[in-house]
Write a protein that holds these residues in place. Structure first.
Motif, mmCIF file in Angstrom:
data_model
loop_
_atom_site.group_PDB
_atom_site.id
_atom_site.type_symbol
_atom_site.label_atom_id
_atom_site.label_comp_id
_atom_site.label_asym_id
_atom_site.label_seq_id
_atom_site.Cartn_x
_atom_site.Cartn_y
_atom_site.Cartn_z
ATOM 1 N N PHE A 57 -5.786 19.325 -0.427
ATOM 2 C CA PHE A 57 -5.331 18.564 -1.745
ATOM 3 C C PHE A 57 -6.208 17.664 -2.137
ATOM 4 C CE2 PHE A 57 -1.125 20.829 -0.297
ATOM 5 C CZ PHE A 57 -1.348 21.701 -0.941
ATOM 6 N N ASP A 58 -6.822 16.842 -1.535
ATOM 7 C CA ASP A 58 -7.625 15.725 -2.113
ATOM 8 C C ASP A 58 -8.994 16.174 -2.693
ATOM 9 O OD1 ASP A 58 -9.075 16.601 0.232
ATOM 10 O OD2 ASP A 58 -9.180 14.525 1.316
ATOM 11 N N ARG A 59 -9.291 17.460 -2.753
ATOM 12 C CA ARG A 59 -10.339 17.838 -3.545
ATOM 13 C C ARG A 59 -9.921 18.708 -4.943
ATOM 14 N NH1 ARG A 59 -14.023 20.909 0.625
ATOM 15 N NH2 ARG A 59 -15.266 21.175 -1.231
ATOM 16 N N LEU A 60 -8.511 18.579 -5.241
ATOM 17 C CA LEU A 60 -7.894 19.507 -6.483
ATOM 18 C C LEU A 60 -8.626 18.840 -7.788
ATOM 19 C CD1 LEU A 60 -3.946 19.500 -5.675
ATOM 20 C CD2 LEU A 60 -5.661 21.336 -5.945
ATOM 21 N N PHE A 61 -8.822 17.591 -7.861
ATOM 22 C CA PHE A 61 -9.378 16.940 -8.946
ATOM 23 C C PHE A 61 -10.773 16.425 -8.967
ATOM 24 C CE2 PHE A 61 -4.409 16.102 -8.247
ATOM 25 C CZ PHE A 61 -4.122 16.823 -9.346
ATOM 26 N N SER A 62 -11.331 16.656 -10.050
ATOM 27 C CA SER A 62 -12.775 16.208 -10.310
ATOM 28 C C SER A 62 -13.033 14.716 -9.926
ATOM 29 C CB SER A 62 -13.426 16.876 -11.462
ATOM 30 O OG SER A 62 -12.777 16.121 -12.329
ATOM 31 N N ASP A 63 -14.225 14.339 -9.886
ATOM 32 C CA ASP A 63 -14.405 12.744 -9.864
ATOM 33 C C ASP A 63 -14.326 12.246 -11.380
ATOM 34 O OD1 ASP A 63 -15.125 12.658 -7.092
ATOM 35 O OD2 ASP A 63 -17.252 12.821 -7.533
ATOM 36 N N GLU A 64 -14.687 13.104 -12.194
ATOM 37 C CA GLU A 64 -14.332 12.717 -13.538
ATOM 38 C C GLU A 64 -12.850 12.416 -13.948
ATOM 39 O OE1 GLU A 64 -15.230 14.044 -18.081
ATOM 40 O OE2 GLU A 64 -15.762 15.250 -16.453
ATOM 41 N N MET A 65 -12.061 13.244 -13.341
ATOM 42 C CA MET A 65 -10.501 13.092 -13.663
ATOM 43 C C MET A 65 -9.939 11.946 -12.916
ATOM 44 S SD MET A 65 -9.106 17.008 -13.185
ATOM 45 C CE MET A 65 -9.591 18.452 -14.383
ATOM 46 N N GLU A 105 0.775 -1.097 -0.085
ATOM 47 C CA GLU A 105 0.029 0.049 -0.178
ATOM 48 C C GLU A 105 0.930 1.197 -0.093
ATOM 49 O OE1 GLU A 105 -1.925 0.875 3.956
ATOM 50 O OE2 GLU A 105 -1.091 -1.143 4.338
ATOM 51 N N ASP A 106 0.279 2.529 -0.225
ATOM 52 C CA ASP A 106 1.190 3.566 -0.199
ATOM 53 C C ASP A 106 1.687 3.839 1.061
ATOM 54 O OD1 ASP A 106 1.822 6.404 -0.690
ATOM 55 O OD2 ASP A 106 0.082 7.019 -1.568
ATOM 56 N N TYR A 107 3.173 3.776 1.033
ATOM 57 C CA TYR A 107 3.809 4.064 2.214
ATOM 58 C C TYR A 107 3.757 5.119 2.843
ATOM 59 C CZ TYR A 107 7.494 6.712 0.005
ATOM 60 O OH TYR A 107 8.079 7.855 -0.683
ATOM 61 N N ARG A 108 3.376 6.413 1.947
ATOM 62 C CA ARG A 108 3.225 7.759 2.362
ATOM 63 C C ARG A 108 2.168 7.948 3.508
ATOM 64 N NH1 ARG A 108 5.000 8.333 -2.659
ATOM 65 N NH2 ARG A 108 3.007 8.497 -3.530
ATOM 66 N N SER A 122 -1.215 12.290 -3.326
ATOM 67 C CA SER A 122 -0.292 11.694 -2.226
ATOM 68 C C SER A 122 0.972 12.492 -1.807
ATOM 69 C CB SER A 122 -0.181 10.342 -2.652
ATOM 70 O OG SER A 122 0.649 9.524 -1.471
ATOM 71 N N ARG A 123 1.430 12.710 -2.742
ATOM 72 C CA ARG A 123 2.911 13.592 -2.843
ATOM 73 C C ARG A 123 2.445 14.994 -2.258
ATOM 74 N NH1 ARG A 123 6.697 11.900 -7.791
ATOM 75 N NH2 ARG A 123 7.252 9.686 -6.866
#
Length: 363
Positions: free
Chosen positions: A326-334, A229-232, A348-349
């Motif tokens: 930051f977890d709302r930067l991109f739309s659901d479509e993206m 899983e994502d270690y970050r 994540s970054r």
């Protein structure tokens, strides 16, 4: 805000106005593109023994062992006969057996850490090893031309390609042709890749699909699966929520070498700067402070932001922001589209960098 503005409790040494990414228009000469084909600053000190395998994922420990052996096998003379190829020399025999590895796994399992560790462990001078993202490699071809790029890299012992872009057929064919020429010259290869449109299943790109895309090269790659899983986010606290504009501005004035920009203006500026220059755009920046973060308006803008996030993460530049998290930067479509993996990597970054920035805000 003028350069003489100071906030209560602010150190006199930090009264100068912050820098601005929007005021920078860097020029990057071709020779710098070649010289900078080394692991980014974040991975300067990584080694196989600093990689911490997840005890629940035995493939991670196995990957360290296999890659260490692969690096050791690259010692000695260059496969084409030692050192750089001489003009008019006999064409070297094609190397036998796989002289390449493909790290197959989801984002955040440490593929770049392992790829950089392979670069460091390979017994050759830095000038005989190259490390870069797929985008950086295509930028090199654009700057030098195809033939000159072949000549420049043919004497190398190893070429590491991180985040092999498989969503642009033209670039994939270009780089596949380049790699074919380098394999003929005896250059060893190592790569990771992103997700093809429509290959969304587990959120990762499958080895079979990667090998199919780089036609004619599959025999030279040994797929190496890395589960996890994502270690970050493994065992770490949630990312901090966005701050207020005043908190971000105050921190920018109090932090040496910090930049301060309006998020919308920065997105507009990124459209005027070629992505190959985003690394130079962040030269000397100690922290990035952004006000008014909002959802990105379109895919082209989103992909540019992904590249910037990668460069900031490579350089360990903390990011402090107001506005949307930051977890709302991109739309659901993206997030459900063909570039899904890139957007999740960016989230994540940026989340990790936002966590790093917590100490910039006065308590």
């Amino acid at each position: 805000m003028s350069s003489s503005t100071a906030f209560p409790g602010q150190s006199p040494l930090a009264e100068a106005a912050p820098l601005s990414l929007c005021a920078r228009e860097p020029h990057v000469p071709a020779d710098r593109l070649v010289a900078e084909m080394v692991p980014p600053p974040r991975f300067d000190s990584v080694r196989f023994d600093t990689y911490v395998p997840d005890p629940n994922q035995p493939s991670q420990s196995e990957a360290v062992s296999v890659l260490a052996g692969f690096a050791a096998g690259l010692g000695g003379a260059h496969a084409s006969g030692g050192g750089r190829r001489k003009w008019f020399s006999r064409k070297p025999a094609a190397p036998t057996g796989p002289r390449g590895v493909y790290l197959d796994g989801g984002y955040g399992v440490g593929k770049t850490h392992l790829l950089a560790s392979l670069w460091h462990a390979t017994p050759a001078e830095p000038s005989l090893k190259a490390f870069g993202t797929f985008v950086e490699l295509t930028n090199l071809v654009g700057a030098l031309g195809f033939q000159q790029t072949v000549q420049t890299l043919s004497g190398h012992r190893l070429l590491c390609i991180d985040e092999f872009e498989l969503d642009d057929p033209g670039d994939t064919v270009l780089v596949s042709s380049l790699l074919s020429r380098l394999v003929e010259a005896g250059v060893a290869l190592a790569a990771t890749s992103n997700t093809l449109p429509g290959k969304l299943g587990e959120g990762r790109f499958a080895a079979a699909d990667f090998l199919r895309e780089i036609q004619g090269l599959s025999a030279h790659f040994r797929p190496l699966r890395i589960d996890g899983e994502d270690y970050r986010h493994r065992g770490l606290p949630e990312a901090p929520p966005p701050y207020t504009d005043e908190q971000v501005t105050r921190a920018a004035y109090a932090t040496p070498a910090a930049s301060l920009d309006d998020f919308s203006r920065l997105l507009e500026h990124l459209a005027r700067v070629h992505p190959s220059r985003y690394g130079a755009l962040t030269d000397g920046i100690g922290a990035v402070c952004l006000t008014g973060v909002r959802a990105v308006p379109d895919q082209s803008t989103a992909l540019r932001l992904v590249v910037l996030a990668d460069r900031l993460y490579d350089r360990e530049v903390p990011v402090l922001a107001s506005g949307l998290p930051f977890d709302r930067l991109f739309s659901d479509e993206m997030l459900n589209g063909g570039y899904r993996k890139k957007y999740f990597r960016a989230i994540s970054r940026l989340t990790a960098l936002a966590r790093d920035a917590k100490g910039l805000v006065a308590q």
